[in-house]
Design an enzyme around this catalytic site. Structure first.
Site, short mmCIF file in Angstrom:
data_model
loop_
_atom_site.label_atom_id
_atom_site.label_comp_id
_atom_site.label_asym_id
_atom_site.label_seq_id
_atom_site.Cartn_x
_atom_site.Cartn_y
_atom_site.Cartn_z
N HIS A 179 0.84 -1.28 0.03
CA HIS A 179 0.02 -0.06 -0.04
C HIS A 179 0.98 1.17 -0.13
O HIS A 179 1.91 1.19 0.60
CB HIS A 179 -0.95 0.09 1.25
CG HIS A 179 -2.00 0.91 1.28
ND1 HIS A 179 -2.21 2.44 1.43
CD2 HIS A 179 -3.28 0.45 0.50
CE1 HIS A 179 -3.13 2.77 1.05
NE2 HIS A 179 -3.96 1.88 0.77
N ASP A 227 -7.80 -5.41 -0.77
CA ASP A 227 -8.49 -6.22 -1.91
C ASP A 227 -8.22 -7.90 -1.98
O ASP A 227 -8.96 -8.47 -2.43
CB ASP A 227 -7.66 -5.83 -3.18
CG ASP A 227 -8.19 -4.49 -3.82
OD1 ASP A 227 -9.51 -4.49 -3.42
OD2 ASP A 227 -7.73 -3.81 -4.41
C1 LIG Z 1 -7.99 -0.72 -2.74
C2 LIG Z 1 -6.64 -0.32 -3.24
O1 LIG Z 1 -6.34 0.27 -4.13
S1 LIG Z 1 -5.17 -1.04 -2.21
C3 LIG Z 1 -3.77 -1.31 -3.41
C4 LIG Z 1 -4.21 -2.28 -4.56
N1 LIG Z 1 -2.98 -2.36 -5.31
C5 LIG Z 1 -2.51 -3.67 -5.55
O2 LIG Z 1 -2.55 -4.80 -4.51
C6 LIG Z 1 -1.32 -4.02 -6.28
C7 LIG Z 1 -0.20 -4.54 -5.75
N2 LIG Z 1 0.69 -3.53 -4.96
C8 LIG Z 1 1.28 -2.39 -5.57
O3 LIG Z 1 1.64 -2.51 -6.66
C9 LIG Z 1 2.14 -1.21 -4.45
O4 LIG Z 1 1.91 -1.87 -3.41
C10 LIG Z 1 0.94 -0.25 -4.61
C11 LIG Z 1 0.78 0.32 -6.00
C12 LIG Z 1 -0.24 -0.71 -3.90
C13 LIG Z 1 1.91 1.14 -3.92
O5 LIG Z 1 2.73 1.56 -4.86
P1 LIG Z 1 3.91 2.24 -4.40
O6 LIG Z 1 3.45 3.07 -3.05
O7 LIG Z 1 4.27 3.12 -5.65
O8 LIG Z 1 4.93 1.21 -3.81
P2 LIG Z 1 6.29 0.66 -5.02
O9 LIG Z 1 5.11 -0.10 -6.09
O10 LIG Z 1 6.95 1.45 -5.36
O11 LIG Z 1 6.60 -0.53 -4.03
C14 LIG Z 1 7.80 -0.17 -3.14
C15 LIG Z 1 8.70 -1.55 -3.15
O12 LIG Z 1 7.70 -2.69 -2.68
C16 LIG Z 1 7.70 -3.72 -3.72
N3 LIG Z 1 6.22 -4.16 -3.64
C17 LIG Z 1 5.18 -3.29 -3.47
N4 LIG Z 1 4.00 -4.03 -3.62
C18 LIG Z 1 4.44 -5.29 -3.71
C19 LIG Z 1 3.83 -6.18 -4.50
N5 LIG Z 1 2.14 -6.26 -4.27
N6 LIG Z 1 4.20 -7.47 -4.78
C20 LIG Z 1 5.62 -7.59 -4.87
N7 LIG Z 1 6.43 -6.26 -4.44
C21 LIG Z 1 5.95 -5.29 -4.03
C22 LIG Z 1 7.85 -2.94 -5.08
O13 LIG Z 1 8.44 -3.76 -5.95
C23 LIG Z 1 9.01 -2.26 -4.53
O14 LIG Z 1 10.32 -2.75 -4.26
P3 LIG Z 1 11.58 -2.12 -4.94
O15 LIG Z 1 11.79 -0.99 -3.74
O16 LIG Z 1 12.74 -3.40 -4.54
O17 LIG Z 1 11.67 -1.82 -6.21
O1 LIG Z 2 -5.60 4.64 -0.59
C1 LIG Z 2 -5.23 4.06 -1.70
O2 LIG Z 2 -3.95 4.49 -2.18
C2 LIG Z 2 -5.88 2.63 -2.22
C3 LIG Z 2 -6.87 2.29 -1.40
O3 LIG Z 2 -6.33 1.54 -0.33
C4 LIG Z 2 -8.31 2.49 -1.51
O4 LIG Z 2 -8.52 3.34 -2.36
O5 LIG Z 2 -9.09 2.05 -1.00
#
Ligand SMILES: CC(=O)SCCNC(=O)CCNC(=O)[C@H](O)C(C)(C)COP(=O)(O)OP(=O)(O)OC[C@H]1O[C@@H](n2cnc3c(N)ncnc32)[C@H](O)[C@@H]1OP(=O)(O)O
Ligand SMILES: O=C([O-])CC(=O)C(=O)O
Length: 377
Positions: free
Chosen positions: A260, A312
């Site tokens: 997140h 999720d």
């Molecule tokens: C209701 C919602 O919208 S909740 C979010 C739903 N989205 C997801 O579950 C998608 C999977 N998760 C992700 O892609 C990310 O954690 C996000 C998009 C939620 C947050 O993204 P950001 O804050 O930009 O974090 P970012 O993607 O830069 O991750 C930071 C580090 O953790 C790692 N990481 C973060 N999430 C994940 C994941 N789900 N799986 C594997 N590695 C991950 C990244 O690869 C990165 O590693 P690095 O520093 O070695 O490159």
């Molecule tokens: O806050 C966020 O970036 C994503 C999330 O968990 C939501 O929208 O419920």
């Protein structure tokens, strides 16, 4: 507004004020207008939370009763919307159906005077989103034109009723209500921020919502619940999941439903929906296996990467156990989040300024223009 150095993706940047929600505030993981998510999920109905979001305060009993009746009365679809849904292909993604349905409704019941109309438009979309989705779903699946106007007083129950063609159990209705509460609002997440950017140009409510649906659709945001289900179903059992997960991580693949932007150790919505998933898995061997696969994925992600399930991840199995097809998961998020989007659209309108940040230019310096016949082949 702060202007941080390493602000890729606007991470850590405060992009405005809100009185709607706090996320990741120390000691109180998630609050809607000052109420803890744990209290709302355990003690409120989704319609109370919708009212809180859109009207600013929790309703009294008589206000809630009237609000539910109002929403029941707004479930019908205009012919133009039905026709558009009938023309939308059955293999379209249901998020595109939601976006299209909202857009067509906006052409039939236009918002020309936001101050007078905005609450009507928000309630109308909230009430009619399940109708749009499930009218299209049944029409394209079996050619049946369903009656979208059930008398269920809860939106979650109404949704399951339209989907399965029969009244859901009290348990299933409660689970849906809780899920809709958990998904209702989350501060400046990508889809809500999108809605605010559109609103800030003085555009209409439907445009803000259709844009927000587009942002929610992606797997880095709301689309993660569908991707999580697809992942869980690829594994035969928990041991296979552990092996598969480690291979995915070695390939540096992202695991949807984990991590997140704001929360750093856990997502407060997760234990609540996880409990429902466990409840519905019960002693059923097939469901129990999917639940155990999910738990093993959670364990491996924490052990290997210190990443935790977000809202999720366990929504995937919870919805699956309720008999909801995977491609309808993210549209349910839309039905719920419409309330949060609405609250932010109203808040933006009440104190508006165009949202237009700067960019750091990294392109070429000024260079000579060569006419096309002098650029080579
Ligand atoms: C209701 C919602 O919208 S909740 C979010 C739903 N989205 C997801 O579950 C998608 C999977 N998760 C992700 O892609 C990310 O954690 C996000 C998009 C939620 C947050 O993204 P950001 O804050 O930009 O974090 P970012 O993607 O830069 O991750 C930071 C580090 O953790 C790692 N990481 C973060 N999430 C994940 C994941 N789900 N799986 C594997 N590695 C991950 C990244 O690869 C990165 O590693 P690095 O520093 O070695 O490159
Ligand atoms: O806050 C966020 O970036 C994503 C999330 O968990 C939501 O929208 O419920």
């Amino acid at each position: 507004m702060s202007n941080n150095e390493n602000s890729a993706g606007l991470a850590g940047v405060t992009a405005g004020k809100t009185a709607v929600c706090t996320v990741g505030k120390k000691g109180v993981g998630l609050t809607y207008r000052g109420y803890l998510i744990e209290d709302l999920a355990a003690k409120a109905e989704f319609e109370e939370v919708a009212y809180l979001m859109l009207y600013g305060e929790l309703p009294t009993q008589s206000q809630l009763d009237a609000y539910k009746q109002r929403l029941i009365g707004m479930r019908g679809l205009p012919d133009a919307v039905k026709k558009a849904l009938e023309l939308t292909p059955g293999d379209a993604h249901p998020m595109d159906v939601m976006r299209t349905g909202a857009s067509v409704l906006g052409t039939v019941e236009q918002e020309n005077d936001p101050e007078a109309q905005q609450h009507d438009v928000a309630d109308r979309l909230l009430a009619s989103f399940p109708s749009m989705l499930l009218y299209w779903y049944h029409f394209t699946d079996s050619g049946k034109r369903i009656d979208v106007e059930t008398d269920d007083d809860k939106i979650g129950g109404h949704f399951l009723h339209l989907l399965h063609g029969e009244k859901p159990s009290a348990d299933a209705t409660k689970a849906m209500s809780t899920s809709l509460i958990l998904y209702a609002e989350h501060e400046f997440n990508a889809s809500t921020f999108t809605a605010r950017v559109v609103t800030a140009t003085l555009s209409d409510f439907y445009s803000a919502v259709t844009a927000a649906i587009g942002a929610l659709r992606g797997p880095l945001h709301g689309g993660a619940n569908e991707k999580a289900m697809e992942l869980i179903q690829t594994f035969e059992d928990a041991d296979a999941a552990e092996k598969g997960l480690k291979e995915m991580m070695a390939r540096k693949e992202k695991i949807m439903g984990f991590g997140h932007r704001v929360y750093k150790t856990h997502d407060p919505r997760n234990p609540i929906i996880k409990e429902w998933s466990k409840h519905f898995a019960g002693d059923d061997a097939y469901k129990r296996n999917l639940y155990e696969i999910s738990e093993r994925i959670e364990q491996v992600m924490w052990d290997e990467k210190k990443l935790f399930p977000n809202a999720d991840f366990y929504h995937a199995t919870a919805y699956h156990f309720l008999g909801i097809p995977t491609h309808l998961f993210t549209p349910i998020f839309v039905i719920s989040r419409l309330t949060g989007w609405g609250a932010h659209i109203f808040e933006q309108r009440a104190d508006n300024r165009l949202i237009r940040p700067n960019a750091e230019y990294v392109g070429p310096e000024i260079r000579d223009f060569r006419p096309i016949d002098q650029r080579g082949s």
